[in-house]
Every structure is written in C-alpha cells, then in structure tokens.
Design an enzyme around this catalytic site. Structure first.
Site, PDB file in Angstrom:
ATOM      1  N   GLU A  46     -97.352 -39.541 -23.951  1.00 55.93           N
ATOM      2  CA  GLU A  46     -97.214 -38.354 -23.093  1.00 55.93           C
ATOM      3  C   GLU A  46     -96.767 -38.757 -21.695  1.00 55.93           C
ATOM      4  O   GLU A  46     -97.383 -39.642 -21.074  1.00 55.93           O
ATOM      5  CB  GLU A  46     -98.560 -37.616 -23.022  1.00 55.93           C
ATOM      6  CG  GLU A  46     -99.000 -37.078 -24.381  1.00 55.93           C
ATOM      7  CD  GLU A  46    -100.281 -36.260 -24.317  1.00 55.93           C
ATOM      8  OE1 GLU A  46    -100.798 -36.008 -23.194  1.00 55.93           O
ATOM      9  OE2 GLU A  46    -100.768 -35.860 -25.379  1.00 55.93           O
ATOM     10  N   ASP A  82    -103.394 -37.406 -31.584  1.00 52.46           N
ATOM     11  CA  ASP A  82    -104.722 -37.576 -30.986  1.00 52.46           C
ATOM     12  C   ASP A  82    -105.483 -36.246 -31.001  1.00 52.46           C
ATOM     13  O   ASP A  82    -106.639 -36.175 -30.575  1.00 52.46           O
ATOM     14  CB  ASP A  82    -104.647 -38.196 -29.583  1.00 52.46           C
ATOM     15  CG  ASP A  82    -103.816 -37.387 -28.617  1.00 52.46           C
ATOM     16  OD1 ASP A  82    -103.284 -36.325 -29.010  1.00 52.46           O
ATOM     17  OD2 ASP A  82    -103.684 -37.814 -27.448  1.00 52.46           O
ATOM     18  N   SER A  83    -104.844 -35.192 -31.550  1.00 58.09           N
ATOM     19  CA  SER A  83    -105.577 -33.952 -31.833  1.00 58.09           C
ATOM     20  C   SER A  83    -106.675 -34.219 -32.859  1.00 58.09           C
ATOM     21  O   SER A  83    -107.550 -33.368 -33.066  1.00 58.09           O
ATOM     22  CB  SER A  83    -104.621 -32.861 -32.336  1.00 58.09           C
ATOM     23  OG  SER A  83    -103.801 -33.362 -33.380  1.00 58.09           O
ATOM     24  N   LYS A  97     -96.100 -42.327 -30.173  1.00 56.65           N
ATOM     25  CA  LYS A  97     -95.777 -41.212 -29.272  1.00 56.65           C
ATOM     26  C   LYS A  97     -96.595 -41.374 -28.001  1.00 56.65           C
ATOM     27  O   LYS A  97     -97.756 -41.778 -28.050  1.00 56.65           O
ATOM     28  CB  LYS A  97     -96.066 -39.862 -29.934  1.00 56.65           C
ATOM     29  CG  LYS A  97     -95.819 -38.665 -29.009  1.00 56.65           C
ATOM     30  CD  LYS A  97     -95.704 -37.348 -29.763  1.00 56.65           C
ATOM     31  CE  LYS A  97     -97.010 -36.717 -30.151  1.00 56.65           C
ATOM     32  NZ  LYS A  97     -97.932 -36.425 -29.025  1.00 56.65           N
ATOM     33  N   GLU A 119     -93.927 -29.366 -25.567  1.00 63.63           N
ATOM     34  CA  GLU A 119     -95.039 -28.468 -25.927  1.00 63.63           C
ATOM     35  C   GLU A 119     -95.198 -27.334 -24.914  1.00 63.63           C
ATOM     36  O   GLU A 119     -95.263 -27.568 -23.700  1.00 63.63           O
ATOM     37  CB  GLU A 119     -96.338 -29.307 -26.009  1.00 63.63           C
ATOM     38  CG  GLU A 119     -97.556 -28.479 -26.355  1.00 63.63           C
ATOM     39  CD  GLU A 119     -98.750 -29.315 -26.825  1.00 63.63           C
ATOM     40  OE1 GLU A 119     -98.598 -30.541 -27.041  1.00 63.63           O
ATOM     41  OE2 GLU A 119     -99.833 -28.730 -26.978  1.00 63.63           O
ATOM     42  N   ASP A 142     -99.967 -41.307 -32.163  1.00 63.88           N
ATOM     43  CA  ASP A 142    -100.194 -41.115 -30.722  1.00 63.88           C
ATOM     44  C   ASP A 142    -100.892 -42.322 -30.118  1.00 63.88           C
ATOM     45  O   ASP A 142    -101.914 -42.787 -30.640  1.00 63.88           O
ATOM     46  CB  ASP A 142    -101.104 -39.894 -30.500  1.00 63.88           C
ATOM     47  CG  ASP A 142    -100.333 -38.630 -30.220  1.00 63.88           C
ATOM     48  OD1 ASP A 142     -99.200 -38.712 -29.692  1.00 63.88           O
ATOM     49  OD2 ASP A 142    -100.858 -37.551 -30.532  1.00 63.88           O
TER      50      ASP A 142
HETATM   51  O1  KIV Z   1    -101.885 -34.696 -31.070  1.00 63.66           O
HETATM   52  C1  KIV Z   1    -101.133 -33.821 -31.540  1.00 63.66           C
HETATM   53  O2  KIV Z   1    -101.420 -33.182 -32.558  1.00 63.66           O
HETATM   54  C2  KIV Z   1     -99.886 -33.548 -30.838  1.00 63.66           C
HETATM   55  C3  KIV Z   1     -99.096 -32.359 -31.258  1.00 63.66           C
HETATM   56  C4  KIV Z   1     -99.726 -31.133 -30.738  1.00 63.66           C
HETATM   57  C5  KIV Z   1     -97.678 -32.473 -30.881  1.00 63.66           C
HETATM   58  O3  KIV Z   1     -99.538 -34.264 -29.947  1.00 63.66           O
END
Ligand code: KIV
Length: 273
Positions: free
Chosen positions: A124, A53-54, A122, A191, A92
């Site tokens: 969080e 989600d980056s 993924k 992280e 994510d």
């Molecule tokens: O969204 C992302 O890029 C991440 C990484 C920083 C692990 O969750």
C-alpha cells in the site's frame, strides 16, 4: 447473473495480465486465505487470488488490518498455494513489515516468496514507499501497488469514506500510479475512489488497474471473498455485490444439525458402524 467457465488452463502470470488488459479482457481477482476455499476459487477460473491482509478482519476478527503479522500472512499464503494451480497468487505485505526501511521490506518480501511459494506481493502506498518497492523489484519479486483507500492507513484517514474526491488527493493518486508503473509494478489495486478518476488512471497507464469500489472503467475487479459470499453479512458498502447468502445457508445447516443431535435423529443406524 451469468456463470463463467474457462477451458484455458494455462497458468496466469503477470505478463498474461498485461496481455489481458491490452486485448480488453477484464481481470477477475478475489481474496482467499485457506486451502479449501482457494481450491474452489482456482478451479472456478479466477485469474488472480489475493491473500489479503483482510484476513486480519475476516479470519481473525480484528477491527482493522493492522494487527496481522508476517508469520500469519505466510501461514495463509502457504495454505492457498497448496490449492492453487492456475491463478496468479499475490500476497499482501502486512502493516509494519515494509514501512520501516527498504532492507526490511525486501527481507519481508523474500520470506513470503521463499516460505509460501507465492508469485507476487502487494504493498500500500505511492511515493512514500518508492525505495522499498524498487528494492523488492530489483530482487526479481513482482509488486502490485495499492492506492486510494489503503486500509493500513485507516488511523491516518479516520474514516472508510471514498478517497481522492478533492483535487489535491486525486492529483497525488495519479502521480503515485504513474510512479508505480514507471518503477516496474505489474498492476495496481485502486480502492474506493470516484469511478471517473480510476478510469482516467486505467486509460493512461499500460499496466492493469484492478478496482474495488472504483467503478467499471478499470481493467479488473477485486472483492473480499467473505463479503461477496455473504459470510460476513454485517458489511454492505455500496460497491459490494453479494453473490450468495452463505451466512443464512450455514446458520440453517448448523441449526438442522443441532436439532438432529438433540432429537437423537443423528446418527441413524446407516450412519453408524
Ligand atoms: O486485503 C485485501 O483484501 C485487499 C483488497 C481489499 C484489495 O487489499
């Protein structure tokens, strides 16, 4: 710096990641959000591609990861899946798509798997999202956990500083990691926490621990593609190693193109019909 090549073209699976941990082979993981870069990354031999989600930051220009939607994540994941043959693709679950309740979490995870054809999600958090993780796992969807500095909680943290330096937060992280392993997560991203703590978790758990800003004592590393390639050159935390300066290369190429257009040098007769 050395260059890696692989002649092992077998598809990477969650099971193969566990095997890699057990034979001491480090796991490589990098983000991708589009077809063309995912193709390069996959063909280079990356083990895991994260549709992170980056994308909210590096693709859409948002300050945090919070605004990106489930539809947008699916759009990115579909593009990445079309290019990827070997790497395991993890997507994510974006902010707001799983925190409400476990039914909503499962519905979001199912949309990702069905519409993008990705292979895992993924999420969080630890104990707070236990029920949602369990429900998703019960549908046969592999889940990667994410602990430590979880960017979807940035408004709670109020800072991107290193997490879990104090005993209480470190103990919670260890307990959350144990819980995620016990309920069936296949791996956990940790992280920006002290290297000693991440190493301790990696040594205790049997599932792979992938670090970002968590030192070298873990089972693998993940970085954001735009950061490590120097596309996004305004971000330089201590944990980031830059492998290229694409920002400078692109600026130079674009300025050469502008100059050639302005001078009439481009296109030449050979570049014309
Ligand atoms: O969204 C992302 O890029 C991440 C990484 C920083 C692990 O969750």
């Amino acid at each position: 710096m050395s260059t890696y090549t692989t002649d092992d073209n077998r598809k990477v699976t969650t099971r193969r990641l566990t095997e890699m941990k057990h034979r001491g082979e480090k796991i490589s993981m990098l983000t991708a959000y589009d077809y063309s870069s995912a193709k390069i990354i996959d063909e280079a031999g990356m083990d895991v591609i994260l549709v992170g989600d980056s994308a909210s930051n590096v693709m859409a220009g948002n300050i945090t990861t919070l605004p990106i939607t489930l539809d947008q994540m699916i759009y990115h994941a579909k593009s990445v899946m079309k290019a990827t043959k070997r790497a395991l693709v993890v997507v994510d679950l974006p902010f707001g798509s799983y925190q409400g309740n476990s039914k909503e979490a499962l519905a979001s995870a199912i949309r990702i798997m069905k519409e993008s054809h990705a292979e895992a999600v993924k999420m969080e958090g630890g104990a707070e999202i236990k029920e949602s993780v369990e429900r998703i796992l019960s549908a046969g969807i592999p889940v990667m956990g994410h602990l430590g500095l979880t960017p979807q909680s940035i408004n709670k943290f109020g800072t991107y500083n290193v997490r879990a330096k104090e005993k209480e937060e470190a103990e919670k992280l260890i307990n959350d990691a144990r819980l995620l392993e016990q309920i069936g997560c296949f791996a956990i991203v940790i992280e920006k926490v002290p290297a000693k703590l991440a190493k301790q978790v990696a040594e205790e758990l049997t599932i792979p621990i992938i670090g970002i800003g968590a030192g070298g004592g873990v089972d693998g590393q993940v970085l954001v593609m735009h950061d490590m390639l120097g596309i996004n050159n305004g971000f330089s935390p201590r944990f980031l190693r830059r492998y290229a300066d694409l920002s400078a290369i692109m600026t130079n190429a674009v300025q050469n193109y502008i100059a050639d257009v302005k001078s009439g040098d481009f296109p030449s007769p050979q570049e014309s019909y």
